[in-house]
Write a protein that holds these residues in place. Sequence first.
Motif, PDB file in Angstrom:
ATOM      1  N   THR A  69       0.835  -1.201   0.000  1.00  0.00           N
ATOM      2  CA  THR A  69       0.000   0.000   0.000  1.00  0.00           C
ATOM      3  C   THR A  69       0.870   1.252   0.000  1.00  0.00           C
ATOM      4  OG1 THR A  69      -1.886   1.092   1.072  1.00  0.00           O
ATOM      5  CG2 THR A  69      -0.185   0.215   2.517  1.00  0.00           C
ATOM      6  N   LYS A  70       0.319   2.326  -0.531  1.00  0.00           N
ATOM      7  CA  LYS A  70       1.055   3.587  -0.630  1.00  0.00           C
ATOM      8  C   LYS A  70       0.293   4.679   0.117  1.00  0.00           C
ATOM      9  CE  LYS A  70       3.276   6.604  -4.050  1.00  0.00           C
ATOM     10  NZ  LYS A  70       3.520   6.815  -5.499  1.00  0.00           N
ATOM     11  N   VAL A  71       1.003   5.371   0.995  1.00  0.00           N
ATOM     12  CA  VAL A  71       0.394   6.459   1.762  1.00  0.00           C
ATOM     13  C   VAL A  71       0.235   7.678   0.856  1.00  0.00           C
ATOM     14  CG1 VAL A  71       0.637   7.971   3.772  1.00  0.00           C
ATOM     15  CG2 VAL A  71       1.510   5.611   3.854  1.00  0.00           C
ATOM     16  N   PHE A  72      -0.932   8.318   0.932  1.00  0.00           N
ATOM     17  CA  PHE A  72      -1.099   9.562   0.194  1.00  0.00           C
ATOM     18  C   PHE A  72      -1.222  10.713   1.200  1.00  0.00           C
ATOM     19  CE2 PHE A  72      -5.407   8.137   0.956  1.00  0.00           C
ATOM     20  CZ  PHE A  72      -6.151   9.293   1.169  1.00  0.00           C
ATOM     21  N   PRO A  73      -0.943  11.944   0.796  1.00  0.00           N
ATOM     22  CA  PRO A  73      -0.943  13.080   1.732  1.00  0.00           C
ATOM     23  C   PRO A  73      -2.361  13.458   2.138  1.00  0.00           C
ATOM     24  CG  PRO A  73      -0.509  13.852  -0.492  1.00  0.00           C
ATOM     25  CD  PRO A  73      -0.521  12.347  -0.561  1.00  0.00           C
ATOM     26  N   ALA A  74      -2.854  12.808   3.167  1.00  0.00           N
ATOM     27  CA  ALA A  74      -4.276  12.823   3.481  1.00  0.00           C
ATOM     28  C   ALA A  74      -4.744  14.039   4.285  1.00  0.00           C
ATOM     29  CB  ALA A  74      -4.646  11.549   4.241  1.00  0.00           C
ATOM     30  N   ARG A  75      -3.824  14.847   4.789  1.00  0.00           N
ATOM     31  CA  ARG A  75      -4.224  16.014   5.586  1.00  0.00           C
ATOM     32  C   ARG A  75      -4.274  17.263   4.711  1.00  0.00           C
ATOM     33  NH1 ARG A  75      -4.410  15.212  11.032  1.00  0.00           N
ATOM     34  NH2 ARG A  75      -3.274  13.417  11.854  1.00  0.00           N
ATOM     35  N   LEU A  76      -5.445  17.857   4.614  1.00  0.00           N
ATOM     36  CA  LEU A  76      -5.629  19.087   3.847  1.00  0.00           C
ATOM     37  C   LEU A  76      -5.973  20.232   4.794  1.00  0.00           C
ATOM     38  CD1 LEU A  76      -7.817  17.792   0.868  1.00  0.00           C
ATOM     39  CD2 LEU A  76      -5.443  18.558   0.740  1.00  0.00           C
ATOM     40  N   ARG A  77      -5.243  21.310   4.687  1.00  0.00           N
ATOM     41  CA  ARG A  77      -5.552  22.504   5.469  1.00  0.00           C
ATOM     42  C   ARG A  77      -6.179  23.545   4.559  1.00  0.00           C
ATOM     43  NH1 ARG A  77      -0.242  23.307   9.441  1.00  0.00           N
ATOM     44  NH2 ARG A  77      -0.706  21.524  10.812  1.00  0.00           N
ATOM     45  N   GLY A  78      -7.269  24.173   5.040  1.00  0.00           N
ATOM     46  CA  GLY A  78      -7.958  25.152   4.212  1.00  0.00           C
ATOM     47  C   GLY A  78      -8.766  26.101   5.052  1.00  0.00           C
ATOM     48  N   GLU A  79      -9.811  26.643   4.443  1.00  0.00           N
ATOM     49  CA  GLU A  79     -10.665  27.580   5.164  1.00  0.00           C
ATOM     50  C   GLU A  79     -12.100  27.472   4.665  1.00  0.00           C
ATOM     51  OE1 GLU A  79     -10.053  31.687   2.663  1.00  0.00           O
ATOM     52  OE2 GLU A  79      -8.506  31.148   4.135  1.00  0.00           O
ATOM     53  N   LYS A  80     -13.023  27.929   5.506  1.00  0.00           N
ATOM     54  CA  LYS A  80     -14.435  27.928   5.150  1.00  0.00           C
ATOM     55  C   LYS A  80     -14.763  29.147   4.297  1.00  0.00           C
ATOM     56  CE  LYS A  80     -17.574  27.251   8.190  1.00  0.00           C
ATOM     57  NZ  LYS A  80     -18.370  27.368   9.434  1.00  0.00           N
ATOM     58  N   ALA A  85     -12.645  30.821   8.330  1.00  0.00           N
ATOM     59  CA  ALA A  85     -12.151  30.057   9.474  1.00  0.00           C
ATOM     60  C   ALA A  85     -11.213  28.943   9.003  1.00  0.00           C
ATOM     61  CB  ALA A  85     -13.329  29.462  10.245  1.00  0.00           C
ATOM     62  N   ARG A  86     -10.081  28.779   9.699  1.00  0.00           N
ATOM     63  CA  ARG A  86      -9.116  27.749   9.338  1.00  0.00           C
ATOM     64  C   ARG A  86      -9.647  26.375   9.738  1.00  0.00           C
ATOM     65  NH1 ARG A  86      -5.905  28.984   5.607  1.00  0.00           N
ATOM     66  NH2 ARG A  86      -4.395  27.438   6.339  1.00  0.00           N
ATOM     67  N   ILE A  87      -9.535  25.433   8.825  1.00  0.00           N
ATOM     68  CA  ILE A  87     -10.034  24.084   9.087  1.00  0.00           C
ATOM     69  C   ILE A  87      -9.017  23.055   8.571  1.00  0.00           C
ATOM     70  CG2 ILE A  87     -12.479  24.663   9.099  1.00  0.00           C
ATOM     71  CD1 ILE A  87     -11.075  23.073   5.984  1.00  0.00           C
ATOM     72  N   GLU A  88      -9.163  21.810   9.058  1.00  0.00           N
ATOM     73  CA  GLU A  88      -8.345  20.708   8.548  1.00  0.00           C
ATOM     74  C   GLU A  88      -9.266  19.553   8.195  1.00  0.00           C
ATOM     75  OE1 GLU A  88      -4.215  19.370   9.861  1.00  0.00           O
ATOM     76  OE2 GLU A  88      -5.478  17.813  10.759  1.00  0.00           O
ATOM     77  N   VAL A  89      -9.010  18.966   7.049  1.00  0.00           N
ATOM     78  CA  VAL A  89      -9.774  17.805   6.583  1.00  0.00           C
ATOM     79  C   VAL A  89      -8.806  16.633   6.420  1.00  0.00           C
ATOM     80  CG1 VAL A  89     -11.075  16.828   4.652  1.00  0.00           C
ATOM     81  CG2 VAL A  89     -11.571  19.155   5.438  1.00  0.00           C
ATOM     82  N   PHE A  90      -9.135  15.512   7.055  1.00  0.00           N
ATOM     83  CA  PHE A  90      -8.324  14.297   6.953  1.00  0.00           C
ATOM     84  C   PHE A  90      -9.068  13.325   6.051  1.00  0.00           C
ATOM     85  CE2 PHE A  90      -6.417  10.324   7.886  1.00  0.00           C
ATOM     86  CZ  PHE A  90      -5.158  10.570   8.428  1.00  0.00           C
ATOM     87  N   GLY A 115     -23.488  21.574   3.863  1.00  0.00           N
ATOM     88  CA  GLY A 115     -23.674  22.758   3.033  1.00  0.00           C
ATOM     89  C   GLY A 115     -22.503  23.703   3.018  1.00  0.00           C
ATOM     90  N   ASN A 116     -21.575  23.557   3.968  1.00  0.00           N
ATOM     91  CA  ASN A 116     -20.384  24.423   3.979  1.00  0.00           C
ATOM     92  C   ASN A 116     -19.501  24.159   2.768  1.00  0.00           C
ATOM     93  OD1 ASN A 116     -19.827  24.416   7.608  1.00  0.00           O
ATOM     94  ND2 ASN A 116     -21.115  25.723   6.340  1.00  0.00           N
ATOM     95  N   LYS A 117     -18.942  25.216   2.197  1.00  0.00           N
ATOM     96  CA  LYS A 117     -17.932  25.097   1.134  1.00  0.00           C
ATOM     97  C   LYS A 117     -16.561  25.289   1.777  1.00  0.00           C
ATOM     98  CE  LYS A 117     -18.096  24.927  -2.798  1.00  0.00           C
ATOM     99  NZ  LYS A 117     -18.517  25.813  -3.896  1.00  0.00           N
ATOM    100  N   LEU A 118     -15.621  24.432   1.389  1.00  0.00           N
ATOM    101  CA  LEU A 118     -14.271  24.446   1.944  1.00  0.00           C
ATOM    102  C   LEU A 118     -13.280  24.673   0.819  1.00  0.00           C
ATOM    103  CD1 LEU A 118     -14.671  21.221   4.158  1.00  0.00           C
ATOM    104  CD2 LEU A 118     -15.249  23.576   4.774  1.00  0.00           C
ATOM    105  N   PHE A 119     -12.268  25.518   1.059  1.00  0.00           N
ATOM    106  CA  PHE A 119     -11.277  25.859   0.040  1.00  0.00           C
ATOM    107  C   PHE A 119      -9.880  25.516   0.543  1.00  0.00           C
ATOM    108  CE2 PHE A 119     -14.974  28.437  -0.814  1.00  0.00           C
ATOM    109  CZ  PHE A 119     -15.072  28.405  -2.200  1.00  0.00           C
ATOM    110  N   PHE A 120      -9.074  24.891  -0.360  1.00  0.00           N
ATOM    111  CA  PHE A 120      -7.765  24.386   0.043  1.00  0.00           C
ATOM    112  C   PHE A 120      -6.597  24.950  -0.755  1.00  0.00           C
ATOM    113  CE2 PHE A 120     -10.975  21.039   0.670  1.00  0.00           C
ATOM    114  CZ  PHE A 120     -10.913  20.922   2.045  1.00  0.00           C
ATOM    115  N   GLY A 121      -6.818  25.656  -1.821  1.00  0.00           N
ATOM    116  CA  GLY A 121      -5.726  26.099  -2.676  1.00  0.00           C
ATOM    117  C   GLY A 121      -5.595  25.221  -3.899  1.00  0.00           C
TER     118      GLY A 121
END
Length: 356
Positions: A69-80, A85-90, A115-121
């Motif tokens: 198995t291969k690990v992928f970069p699963a932690r995303l940091r973004g904002e609402k 507001a700063r948020i993290e999605v795993f 219903g929230n929209k999240l933006f990560f870059g």
Amino acid sequence: MLGKPPERLKLTNFRYDVPRHLIAHYPVEPRDSARMMVVDRATGTIEHRHFYDIVDYFSPNDVLVVNNTKVFPARLRGEKEKTGARIEVFLLRELNPQSRLWDVIVDPARKIRIGNKLFFGSGLSAEVIDNTTSRGRTIRFDYDGDNAALYRAIQKEGRTPLPPYIKREVEKADIDRYQTIFAKHRGAVAAPTAGLHFTPELIDKITGKGVQVAQITLHVGLGTFQSVGVEDLTKHRMGFEYYQIPRDTAEIVNRALDSDENQVTICGTTVVRAVEASLTVSRHLKSQEGRTDKFIYPPYEFAVTERLITNFHMPKSTLMMLTAAFAGFELLKKAYEIAIEEEYRLYSFGDAMLIL
């Protein structure tokens, strides 16, 4: 240390005090220079070696089974959207590639609602479409490109999902540090850490001795690390994880099982769960794929696993319980006491144990 076992082991029997300075925050270099405790179940003896010495424990036509198995970069940091507001999605697992649906864990959960929209870059955004648990959500990615392009954006914006007990910032080098040399099939949110000790040079020595290296896939999910919240282990339920046993791997392993001379060495608890969940009526390894929630704890009769490579695990973890089922509770208790006394390095980037 580990508690005295009653007739039936309970959660508190797997508690031990962890010296914080023994938790490894970085792997040793080279990887195969890690220390290796060799635990012999037949004699109860314990030896101290280095991982590169593992070649001495193999004979021609033995089998080593590893997880690719291969690990992928699963932690995303973004904002609402709107509030910023700063948020993290795993990212846990992809539910539907066509719809771009994912199971995720969010933080802070109280701020992330349906219903929230999240933006990560990198043009990467998502909408929350369902609540699954107190911290779990289902999200749908909105991205201008095909699924391959979406993964490239995740690769660019995501961070290596180091375990929470590693108290340092994620570094660029962790992309390689937290990946085994066998990594091939993307899908894990954590590395199968017993495999981190191998180097290409060590594998060359092992195969040069006539050992067959066989591969399976089990995508490590948070189910592996899910805390056990009940004293009665029979009531704990593991999360499901995808696995696949190729036909050639099953054939290689079964030939060794039928031999009086050759042994099957399993690299890591993830591989144990996959192979012990894939048995024929005659208790041989079966070629198949699916999802498993198999929870192995003492007592357990192993069908495929004859020797085990593993690390030193967290107290009260399902990983430690599986290891105790294989080594025997009392012998594992002795091994952990000696490991702490001898200052072995613990957990994912720590030292290894070979149980014979």
